[in-house]
Design an enzyme around this catalytic site. Structure first.
Site, mmCIF file in Angstrom:
data_model
loop_
_atom_site.group_PDB
_atom_site.id
_atom_site.type_symbol
_atom_site.label_atom_id
_atom_site.label_comp_id
_atom_site.label_asym_id
_atom_site.label_seq_id
_atom_site.Cartn_x
_atom_site.Cartn_y
_atom_site.Cartn_z
ATOM 1 N N SER A 3 0.170 -16.771 -1.899
ATOM 2 C CA SER A 3 1.196 -16.759 -1.083
ATOM 3 C C SER A 3 1.466 -15.378 0.667
ATOM 4 C CB SER A 3 2.046 -17.305 -1.985
ATOM 5 O OG SER A 3 3.680 -17.885 -1.184
ATOM 6 N N SER A 29 12.296 -5.941 -12.176
ATOM 7 C CA SER A 29 10.782 -6.014 -11.656
ATOM 8 C C SER A 29 10.652 -7.020 -13.208
ATOM 9 C CB SER A 29 10.381 -5.180 -10.809
ATOM 10 O OG SER A 29 9.729 -5.979 -10.389
ATOM 11 N N GLY A 30 9.814 -7.936 -12.727
ATOM 12 C CA GLY A 30 8.853 -8.611 -13.622
ATOM 13 C C GLY A 30 7.789 -7.589 -13.705
ATOM 14 N N THR A 31 7.423 -6.934 -12.584
ATOM 15 C CA THR A 31 5.636 -6.058 -12.953
ATOM 16 C C THR A 31 6.245 -4.291 -12.383
ATOM 17 O OG1 THR A 31 5.950 -6.343 -10.568
ATOM 18 C CG2 THR A 31 5.405 -8.323 -11.860
ATOM 19 N N ASP A 43 0.833 -19.902 1.939
ATOM 20 C CA ASP A 43 -0.446 -20.587 1.635
ATOM 21 C C ASP A 43 1.011 -22.092 1.134
ATOM 22 O OD1 ASP A 43 2.183 -20.310 -0.449
ATOM 23 O OD2 ASP A 43 1.227 -20.387 -2.052
ATOM 24 N N ASN A 86 14.404 -17.673 -0.438
ATOM 25 C CA ASN A 86 13.481 -16.890 0.761
ATOM 26 C C ASN A 86 12.814 -18.170 1.642
ATOM 27 O OD1 ASN A 86 11.873 -18.563 -1.200
ATOM 28 N ND2 ASN A 86 11.374 -16.742 -2.392
#
Length: 534
Positions: free
Chosen positions: A62, A497-499, A270, A365
């Site tokens: 993306s 955050s997820g990461t 994308d 976004n």
């Protein structure tokens, strides 16, 4: 399946851990070949569970830089995978080479697999790594004797749409996609005013440029589109929807002096999100983000459906906590429409939107779309038949309903589609006889600030109420509430955050200084509470 061995090309580093996040797997491209082979195998299992229906594999990162890449699976209805299958993807991708065959066989035993051939549709973006990763996924599919339709370079929405259409035995390839949406746009413009103002598409130097160019040619008789940032280099670098939204500035290829009052739309790498912007007479940059697209949709469709006097036709507006409070107030207070909040992630917004006859959702976004239920569509089609030969129904009402049905064919039913949404925005603006300035003036955004605060252990923070409040550690939410109370129109929330070990802190207030001060205060409170725990 136990006899399947992982080819040496796709050897997994035992120390590498993979996580299937909101957008699938996404990281540096060189680390992904082992994942793609395993995902190809998993896609076949999903197809077999669904009786041999087509499952999609999309290779893209993306809006990430060129050196990154990613992959996600698309379910047989063209939508995202069920949550439990995200777990399977993560589980298989983290198995060692020696354990993969047995692990795959163990998973297969827990599933009800049809005795047919698994079938996959695969697509990729224009990154230099995407063709290699596509080959890895195809090798995984073929290791389980699956069949592959390779669409080549397509946008993420095109891949979703192709899976949806193919499983309905309808035309599904990139040419059919352009034909479908071009025809829908032309039908939707019936009765709209003509315009000489072009819409300039910033293609982020990504895969969306190919489809955008096809639309330029197919629609030249009804609307003028122009293309910028359509090369195959410098993907997402200083261009595209994510850059324009996050940096709050114009992309490369736009002249702030010569291009004043032109209409611009930026898509991402994308083409599944979009942002509008323009430069006003005074040279000010004006952004029309996902919140404003949602507000435009909510205004237009509530007006049209209201004019049709439809009873028991539900409209649901869905946002996340990141939506600007001014947009939320406009929809809920001015339009009197109910707003529903979900956790961050399109999969949550899309599912919530599907609970209504007409669901409208967007993230700030620029990622979002409409959903129209089978019941909602049937209601409109039945009314169209009923009114068709009824002389007592004003022709204006009949035309309004006919136009609405045409407009709904612009919706990609599976996912947010930057190009499809662009055509829908242009349709609404032309029917309302609006400029981007008219749209921008619907409301004034509340100043806001977003901070990424590094912490030792983000997992200590737990949230509730669609991520708007903290449930743990105890005492942190009370500190946030106390800080918010000091600022007029103040609002703030924190989200891990997820990461990575950071906590995202969002704050808004009546002034920019207030929003900044509130965010800083909440960041200090987060650090104080977490430091005390550790």
């Amino acid at each position: 399946m136990e006899s399947i061995t992982v080819p040496s090309l796709y050897h997994k580093d035992p120390n590498q851990k993979y996580q299937y996040g909101t957008a699938g797997f996404r990281l540096i491209a060189s680390l992904l070949p082992p994942v793609l082979f395993r995902i190809g195998c998993l896609a076949v299992l999903r197809s077999l569970v669904k009786g041999g229906a087509y499952v999609g594999v999309m290779i893209t990162a993306s809006h990430n830089p060129e050196q990154d890449n990613g992959v996600k699976l698309v379910d047989t209805d063209g939508e995202v995978l069920p949550l439990e299958w995200e777990g399977y993807a993560e589980q298989l991708s983290n198995l060692s080479d020696s354990d993969f065959g047995s692990g795959l066989a163990s998973l297969a035993k827990t599933l009800e697999l049809s005795n047919v051939q698994g079938r996959i549709i695969i697509g990729r973006d224009t990154r230099s790594s995407s063709s290699t990763l596509s080959k890895a996924a195809i090798d995984g599919v073929e290791a389980l004797n699956g069949a592959v339709i390779d669409l080549g370079e397509v946008t993420t929405p095109q891949l979703h749409w192709a899976v949806y259409r193919k499983n309905r035995n309808e035309a599904f390839d990139p040419v059919a996609y352009i034909d479908w949406f071009s025809s829908a746009f032309k039908r939707s413009l019936v009765g709209a005013i003509p315009t000489d103002i072009p819409t300039v598409i910033d293609c982020s130097n990504g895969v969306g440029a190919q489809a955008a160019k096809s639309f330029v040619k197919a629609l030249e008789s009804v609307h003028r589109f122009e293309i910028i940032n359509d090369s195959r280099v410098n993907l997402n670098f200083g261009v595209g929807a994510d850059f324009v939204k996050s940096k709050q500035k114009i992309p490369a290829g736009v002249d702030p002096q010569k291009d004043r009052l032109k209409k611009f739309v930026s898509i991402d790498g994308d083409a599944d999100r979009l942002i509008y912007f323009y430069i006003d007479e005074s040279g000010n940059f004006r952004l029309l983000d996902g919140d404003r697209i949602l507000s435009l949709y909510a205004l237009y469709f509530s007006e049209v459906i209201g004019n049709l006097s439809l009873k028991d036709f539900t409209i649901g507006i869905v946002q996340t906590a990141y939506a600007n409070g001014a947009s939320t107030d406009f929809v809920s207070q001015t339009l009197k429409l109910p707003i529903h909040c979900t956790p961050t992630g399109v999969k949550y917004l899309h599912r919530k939107a599907q609970e209504f006859d007409l669901g409208i959702y967007f993230e700030a976004n620029g990622h979002g779309t409409l959903t129209l239920s089978k019941k909602g569509l049937a209601t409109l089609e039945d009314l169209d038949l009923k009114w068709k030969d009824d002389p007592d129904v004003p022709q204006q009402k009949k035309d309004c309903l006919s136009r609405l049905l045409s407009i709904f064919t612009l919706i990609n039913p599976c996912i947010g589609d930057a190009l499809g949404d662009m055509l829908l925005v242009e349709t609404i603006l032309r029917h309302k006889k609006w400029t981007l300035g008219d749209w921008y003036n619907l409301y004034v955004d509340l100043p806001n600030t977003l901070i990424a605060q590094k912490v030792k252990d983000r997992m200590l923070i737990k949230t509730t109420d669609a991520e708007r409040r903290v449930s743990a550690p105890l005492g942190l939410q009370e500190k946030i509430d106390a800080l918010v109370s000091k600022f007029r129109r103040g609002r703030s929330f924190v989200r891990p955050s997820g990461t990575e070990d950071i906590v995202r802190i969002y704050a808004e207030a009546e002034t920019k200084e207030g929003a900044d001060a509130l965010a800083s205060g909440v960041a200090l409170a987060v650090c104080d509470v977490l430091d005390a725990l550790s």
